[in-house]
Design a protein around this motif. Sequence first.
Motif, mmCIF file in Angstrom:
data_model
loop_
_atom_site.group_PDB
_atom_site.id
_atom_site.type_symbol
_atom_site.label_atom_id
_atom_site.label_comp_id
_atom_site.label_asym_id
_atom_site.label_seq_id
_atom_site.Cartn_x
_atom_site.Cartn_y
_atom_site.Cartn_z
ATOM 1 N N PRO A 1 24.531 -68.825 77.928
ATOM 2 C CA PRO A 1 24.130 -68.483 79.307
ATOM 3 C C PRO A 1 25.288 -68.678 80.287
ATOM 4 C CG PRO A 1 22.526 -69.937 78.272
ATOM 5 C CD PRO A 1 23.722 -69.919 77.371
ATOM 6 N N TYR A 2 25.359 -67.812 81.301
ATOM 7 C CA TYR A 2 26.403 -67.971 82.311
ATOM 8 C C TYR A 2 25.841 -68.146 83.725
ATOM 9 C CZ TYR A 2 25.754 -62.923 83.217
ATOM 10 O OH TYR A 2 25.230 -61.689 83.520
ATOM 11 N N MET A 3 24.510 -68.022 83.867
ATOM 12 C CA MET A 3 23.902 -68.171 85.193
ATOM 13 C C MET A 3 22.400 -68.414 85.051
ATOM 14 S SD MET A 3 24.132 -65.496 88.400
ATOM 15 C CE MET A 3 25.919 -65.594 88.487
ATOM 16 N N LYS A 4 21.844 -69.242 85.966
ATOM 17 C CA LYS A 4 20.405 -69.484 85.983
ATOM 18 C C LYS A 4 19.725 -68.593 87.014
ATOM 19 C CE LYS A 4 20.584 -74.278 84.386
ATOM 20 N NZ LYS A 4 20.255 -75.697 84.706
ATOM 21 N N ASN A 5 18.433 -68.330 86.791
ATOM 22 C CA ASN A 5 17.688 -67.432 87.665
ATOM 23 C C ASN A 5 16.206 -67.790 87.592
ATOM 24 O OD1 ASN A 5 17.321 -65.028 89.322
ATOM 25 N ND2 ASN A 5 16.491 -64.060 87.502
ATOM 26 N N ARG A 6 15.422 -67.244 88.529
ATOM 27 C CA ARG A 6 13.963 -67.398 88.487
ATOM 28 C C ARG A 6 13.315 -66.047 88.754
ATOM 29 N NH1 ARG A 6 11.375 -71.544 92.379
ATOM 30 N NH2 ARG A 6 12.354 -70.170 93.910
ATOM 31 N N GLN A 7 12.094 -65.873 88.258
ATOM 32 C CA GLN A 7 11.302 -64.695 88.581
ATOM 33 C C GLN A 7 10.393 -65.062 89.746
ATOM 34 O OE1 GLN A 7 11.564 -61.586 87.517
ATOM 35 N NE2 GLN A 7 13.272 -62.191 86.194
ATOM 36 N N VAL A 8 10.592 -64.395 90.881
ATOM 37 C CA VAL A 8 9.874 -64.752 92.107
ATOM 38 C C VAL A 8 9.105 -63.564 92.690
ATOM 39 C CG1 VAL A 8 11.495 -66.599 92.694
ATOM 40 C CG2 VAL A 8 11.933 -64.260 93.501
ATOM 41 N N ILE A 9 8.219 -63.874 93.602
ATOM 42 C CA ILE A 9 7.399 -62.862 94.272
ATOM 43 C C ILE A 9 7.982 -62.557 95.658
ATOM 44 C CG2 ILE A 9 5.128 -62.312 95.226
ATOM 45 C CD1 ILE A 9 5.024 -62.420 92.242
#
Length: 274
Positions: free
Chosen positions: A126-134
């Motif tokens: 992995p090279y970056m973190k993310n979230r699934q948002v509304i």
Amino acid sequence: MKKYILTALLLLLAAVLVLSGCGGSSPSSSQASDPSWEKVKEKGEFVLGLDENFPPMGFRDEKGEIVGFDVDVAKEVTSRLGVKLKLQPINWDAKEQELNTGNIDAIWNGFTITEDRKQNVLFSKPYMKNRQVIIVMNNSNFTNLADLAGKKLGLQAGSSAADALAGAKDFKAKLGEVVEFDDNMTALMDLEKGGIDAVLMDEIVARYYITMKNKGYKVLDEALASEEYGIGFRKNDKQLMEKIQRTLEAMAKDGKLAEISTKWFGKDITTVGK
């Protein structure tokens, strides 16, 4: 008799030498079975498959040129490796097919690592973190996921947002309708028009779009899923994946990766070597 014994010994020695030679050649045989980097090096070109409507990771600017964080990182990687970068826009819903048929060398455009995708794709670290948002309109009364019961939710077809929604069964069951779009930008435009009530998408993309376009959207605090971005390769292309990975780690070490991240996000949000 001595003659026969000597002959037998010579034959035995020859057999040992042959077997030793085979053993010594095994590393190169292994490399020969995975010439993925050598193939890229020989053609002098690395073909990157991407969604051209996915800012800030990869998208077309006002001049029609493909730009973005992932694009800048890939340009630096290929420059260091001495090969040309070819940007190949693809249908994101058919990304794995594009990869496995050889049309592209890697999927590199905010590509979320999931257990299902690992079955068909070899990922980098992995090279970056993310979230699934509304995402909803600023003037709406929606403040949490529960407020969307019976409402229309839009998302990009074949995206990690679709995977996140599939995993949130209780939330999905309470929605009125799920509408799929070709890309996030089209979904957001439909949100503006009132065609849908909310969009489920990557937080990194959403916040960049809100900031850069100065749109009247807001991000709900409650996220559907946390995830990480990686680069996707064909399952057998370990040599190519490791070559790219080592280059990324060198860029993290000498500060170049942080420099590119700061350009796009105002700070270093990458996770390579951390």
